[in-house]
Structures are given as structure tokens and as C-alpha cells.
Design an enzyme around this catalytic site. Structure first.
Site, PDB file in Angstrom:
ATOM      1  N   SER A   4       0.838  -1.217   0.000  1.00  0.00           N
ATOM      2  CA  SER A   4       0.000   0.000   0.000  1.00  0.00           C
ATOM      3  C   SER A   4       0.866   1.257   0.000  1.00  0.00           C
ATOM      4  CB  SER A   4      -0.883   0.025   1.253  1.00  0.00           C
ATOM      5  OG  SER A   4      -1.851  -0.965   1.189  1.00  0.00           O
ATOM      6  N   ARG A  12      -2.993 -13.817  -2.201  1.00  0.00           N
ATOM      7  CA  ARG A  12      -3.171 -14.181  -0.781  1.00  0.00           C
ATOM      8  C   ARG A  12      -3.745 -15.593  -0.642  1.00  0.00           C
ATOM      9  NH1 ARG A  12      -1.226  -9.562   1.279  1.00  0.00           N
ATOM     10  NH2 ARG A  12      -1.990  -7.655   0.323  1.00  0.00           N
ATOM     11  N   ASP A  47      -7.241  -7.768   4.607  1.00  0.00           N
ATOM     12  CA  ASP A  47      -6.448  -8.641   3.732  1.00  0.00           C
ATOM     13  C   ASP A  47      -5.969  -9.910   4.442  1.00  0.00           C
ATOM     14  OD1 ASP A  47      -6.810  -6.867   1.663  1.00  0.00           O
ATOM     15  OD2 ASP A  47      -4.963  -5.778   2.066  1.00  0.00           O
TER      16      ASP A  47
HETATM   17  C1  S3P Z   1      -5.777  -1.042   0.115  1.00  0.00           C
HETATM   18  C2  S3P Z   1      -6.999  -1.003   0.716  1.00  0.00           C
HETATM   19  C3  S3P Z   1      -7.844  -2.196   0.915  1.00  0.00           C
HETATM   20  C4  S3P Z   1      -7.031  -3.475   0.758  1.00  0.00           C
HETATM   21  C5  S3P Z   1      -6.140  -3.461  -0.437  1.00  0.00           C
HETATM   22  C6  S3P Z   1      -5.159  -2.290  -0.347  1.00  0.00           C
HETATM   23  C7  S3P Z   1      -5.025   0.221  -0.036  1.00  0.00           C
HETATM   24  O1  S3P Z   1      -8.883  -2.188  -0.054  1.00  0.00           O
HETATM   25  O2  S3P Z   1      -7.876  -4.601   0.700  1.00  0.00           O
HETATM   26  O3  S3P Z   1      -5.391  -4.659  -0.503  1.00  0.00           O
HETATM   27  O4  S3P Z   1      -3.808   0.187  -0.292  1.00  0.00           O
HETATM   28  O5  S3P Z   1      -5.648   1.282   0.117  1.00  0.00           O
HETATM   29  P1  S3P Z   1     -10.272  -1.379   0.212  1.00  0.00           P
HETATM   30  O6  S3P Z   1      -9.914  -0.014   0.569  1.00  0.00           O
HETATM   31  O7  S3P Z   1     -11.038  -1.425  -1.073  1.00  0.00           O
HETATM   32  O8  S3P Z   1     -10.934  -2.157   1.292  1.00  0.00           O
END
Ligand code: S3P
Length: 433
Positions: free
Chosen positions: A22, A392, A319
Site C-alpha cells: 500500500s 493471498r 487482507d
Molecule cells: C488497500 C486497501 C484495501 C485493501 C487493499 C489495499 C489500499 O482495499 O484490501 O489490498 O492500499 O488502500 P479497500 O480499501 O477497497 O478495502
């Protein structure tokens, strides 16, 4: 690629997980928005985040990468242009949902997005709605799917209540907000990962949090300091859970990002009675810290008891919920996850793929509309699990195999490259000690 994971002897040793996915995506994007060169160290060199570097190149950024050190010579807030080229997001949902925020503010320019077969099933309507309210136009396939085109405009600031907690949608609106006239406020139903807020606030962008409301002001120029990316707790969660489940294990997982909006898995493990020790950031309500906290985590095998994950906790562990299902198989009692419909929109429909996958390995697990229920104490017999192109799920199958009675074959193990290059080598190293 089919890979077999046999029941494992004790896992021992130290491990540094890959860099945070992220934060790497966000670092590349703000690097591209900056007007001066930016150095990012410990950048995640995995498929998803390499797609982001490629996308920044398509928009005119000079990107030099040497291993995990990346130098970006960006184009500034207002001059990205893809010159008619399609932006290929590959498998990266975060790239697909964040980048349109910045591009929606490019008055008079249009940007076409596309990606792989899995991304073409992932909706963009949740970002299209706020961007339209800000004045941009998004044309999507069947109204909600990639390929889609973002038609940029001079945006206006809005107050937007997220219908569902999503860090991706929140971040998209905040990036768009930096280019909008007037302030832009996002209201979160419950807290989700706050890496965008931390990064922007560290870079001096006017940004405030007031309870569940985050407001960003207009920015003409972005001055970006060098960025160091910490280890990814979502990737670390796989060796952590392996260490908890495989008898006799003792691991030290080093340099993990312990931002409280990401450490729900550590809270869940704690409730289940697992031995995972290390400093963690405490909940920070009403403030936006500029830094990302880092810690080492000491992990040992031990018995587990069941737990329940409720809707409010879901974004903090979103996640890692596949791993919660696996942990539930080894725990005493019934493990329940509720309020997690979002799982249906990940790299695969993770309610279906996790439940069917683990059931095929001997687990007693049932899907519900918004999560799953696991009857514990069965452990994992073994068998074959299909990764469905979901990184995952591939790693879930691998950890299940290490903790199983008969071993697990993962079909499509190469999917792990999306977030955890070298996952198999890490596992092998921990088995050799
Ligand atoms: C993420 C937010 C999450 C997560 C994804 C990465 C991010 O998704 O599941 O793997 O980097 O902002 P959502 O915001 O759609 O829940």
C-alpha cells in the site's frame, strides 16, 4: 505452477518481510506528482507495485529503479499526460482506484485504464461516484468495470460520506481533493488504513482529521521528502501464522509496519491466545501521525481459541481474513467473521475462494453473506487448493500445507509474486534453521 507444501518441522530464524505494498503504491504516485526528484528506498519490487512504476512512466515520469531503490522525476501536480496511451494497471486494484483521483483533476485531458482478466471483474463505481460529484466524468464498461476512461476537469471540493469503509476510495477522493477548488472532506463509517493521510501530512499538505472526518485542502505544488517504505504486515502475516500453527516454531519477524490501522491481525491473534510479541502503535483517534511505526515481532507456536471478528474491525484486518479462517481451523471453538462483504471484491471473491479452498483441505467452514463460520479443532488434512490468480489465496494454501497432516498442493503458486516475491525461498529458509 503447482507447488507442494509438505507438513513442516519447526520453523526457526529471522525474517524481514517484503516492503509494504500500500505504501509503495502511494510513494510512487506522490513521487510522480512532485516537481523535484524523489528517492524511495525499500520500494516493493513485486508485480503490483512495478505496475505502478510503469503507470507513472506512461504519465511522463522518469523512473530509475535499482533493486528496491527508486528515483522518480515527476511531472508536477498538473501536467501528467498519457498521450493517448492506455494506463495498464495489471492486477493492481489499489493503483486502479487511487490514480483516477489525481487524473480526474487534469482539466481537458482524458486517461484510459485497463488491466488483466481479474482486474476487469473489479468494479470502479465506488470511485466514479465521488469523482463525478466533484465534476469529473468516468466512462466505464457496463457502467462500472474496466476498461474505463477518466475525463479530467477543474474539480470542486465536496463532502463525501463513504458508503463502505474503503481506504482505496478514501485515498482517491483525497488525491482529487488536492486539485479541487475549496476543501474536500471524506467521512469514514469506520477507520481504514491511513497511509495516504500520513504521507500527505508528512509532505506538508493541509490535511486534518476530526473524528471520522478527514479534510484536505488545495495544493499547487507538492514537495516530497525522500520516502522509506517499512515491511508489510499483510505479507508478514503469512510467516507469522505459519509460526503460530507449526509445532515447535519460533520466529523473529523484523521491520514490520505496525500502523494501528493495519494491525487487526495482531489483535485477532492476541484474542486467540497466540504468542506474538512486539511493540504496536496504539489507536490514534483524531490525529494524523506523519510517520509509519515499525517493530520486530517475536512469534512462537501455541494453542489457539476461537474468536469473532465484527464489522468494525474488518477494515483493520481485511487482507488477513483468509488467514483468520485458517487459524479458526486450529482453534478451539467456533470462529466467526461478520460484516466482511468486501471480501467478494478482492483479487478473487474471497468468501467463496477461501471457504471452498479450505473445505477442500478438510476444514469445517461455511460461507455466510458477509463472511464465514469455522468449526475449530479439525486442523487441516491436506489436498489441493486453487489460487484463482489471487496472491493471498496462494500463500494461504502454502501455510495451510506447512501446518497440515498430509501436505497441500497449491495450483497457481506464481500468484504470490503480486505482493511477496521470494515467498517460497523465505519458507525454505525458515525450515532449514
Ligand atoms: C488497500 C486497501 C484495501 C485493501 C487493499 C489495499 C489500499 O482495499 O484490501 O489490498 O492500499 O488502500 P479497500 O480499501 O477497497 O478495502
Amino acid at each position: 505452477m503447482d507447488v507442494r507444501f509438505d507438513p513442516s518441522g519447526p520453523l526457526k530464524g529471522r525474517l524481514t518481510p517484503p516492503a509494504d505494498k500500500s505504501i509503495s503504491h502511494r510513494a510512487a504516485m506522490v513521487g510522480a506528482m512532485a516537481s523535484e526528484p524523489v528517492v524511495v528506498t525499500n520500494y516493493l519490487a513485486a508485480e503490483d507495485t512495478l505496475s505502478t512504476l510503469e503507470a507513472m512512466r506512461t504519465l511522463g515520469t522518469i523512473v530509475q529503479r535499482d533493486g528496491d531503490r527508486v528515483v522518480l522525476r515527476g511531472v508536477g501536480m498538473r501536467t501528467p499526460d498519457a498521450h493517448g496511451e492506455t494506463i495498464d494497471v495489471g492486477n493492481a486494484g489499489t493503483l486502479m482506484r487511487l490514480l483516477p483521483g489525481w487524473l480526474a483533476g487534469q482539466d481537458g485531458r482524458s486517461f484510459r485504464f485497463d488491466g488483466d482478466a481479474s482486474i476487469r471483474r473489479r468494479p470502479v463505481d465506488r470511485i466514479a461516484e465521488p469523482l463525478r460529484l466533484m465534476g469529473a466524468n468516468i466512462e466505464a464498461t457496463d457502467g462500472r468495470l474496466p476498461p474505463f476512461t477518466v475525463h479530467g476537469t477543474q474539480l470542486r471540493g465536496i463532502t463525501y460520506e463513504l458508503p463502505v469503509a474503503s481506504a482505496q476510495v478514501k485515498s482517491c477522493v483525497l488525491l482529487a481533493g488536492m486539485l479541487a477548488d475549496g476543501g474536500t472532506t471524506v467521512v469514514e463509517p469506520v477507520a481504514s488504513r491511513d497511509h495516504t493521510e500520513r504521507l500527505l501530512s508528512r509532505l506538508g499538505v493541509p490535511l486534518w482529521r476530526d473524528g471520522d472526518r478527514i479534510t484536505v485542502g488545495h495544493v499547487d505544488e507538492l514537495t516530497v521528502e525522500d520516502i522509506h517504505v517499512p515491511g508489510d504486515v499483510s505479507s508478514a502475516a503469512f510467516p507469522i501464522v505459519a509460526g503460530v500453527l507449526v509445532r515447535g516454531s519460533r520466529l523473529l519477524i523484523e521491520g514490520v509496519n505496525v500502523n494501528w490501522t493495519r494491525t487487526g491481525i495482531l489483535d485477532v491473534l492476541q484474542r486467540m491466545g497466540a504468542v506474538v510479541v512486539g511493540e504496536r502503535e496504539r489507536r490514534q483517534d483524531g490525529v494524523v501521525p506523519g510517520e509509519e511505526p515499525v517493530a520486530d515481532l517475536d512469534v512462537a507456536h501455541g494453542p489457539l481459541k476461537a474468536t469473532t471478528v465484527e464489522a468494525e474491525e474488518v477494515p483493520l484486518v481485511i487482507d488477513e481474513l483468509p488467514l483468520v479462517a485458517l487459524l479458526g481451523c486450529f482453534a478451539e471453538g467456533e470462529t466467526v467473521v461478520r460484516g466482511a462483504e468486501e471480501l467478494k471484491h478482492k483479487e478473487s471473491d474471497r468468501i467463496a475462494t477461501v471457504v471452498n479452498g479450505l473445505r477442500g483441505l478438510g476444514a469445517e467452514i461455511e460461507a455466510t453473506d458477509d463472511g464465514f463460520v469455522v468449526q475449530g479443532g479439525t486442523g487441516i488434512r491436506g489436498g489441493t487448493i486453487e489460487a484463482h490468480g489471487d496472491h493471498r489465496l496462494a500463500m494461504l494454501g502454502a501455510v495451510a500445507g506447512l501446518a497440515s497432516r498430509e501436505g497441500v498442493t497449491v495450483v497457481g503458486m506464481e500468484a504470490a509474486e503480486v505482493s511477496y516475491p521470494g515467498f517460497g525461498d523465505h519458507v525454505a529458509r525458515l525450515q532449514r534453521r
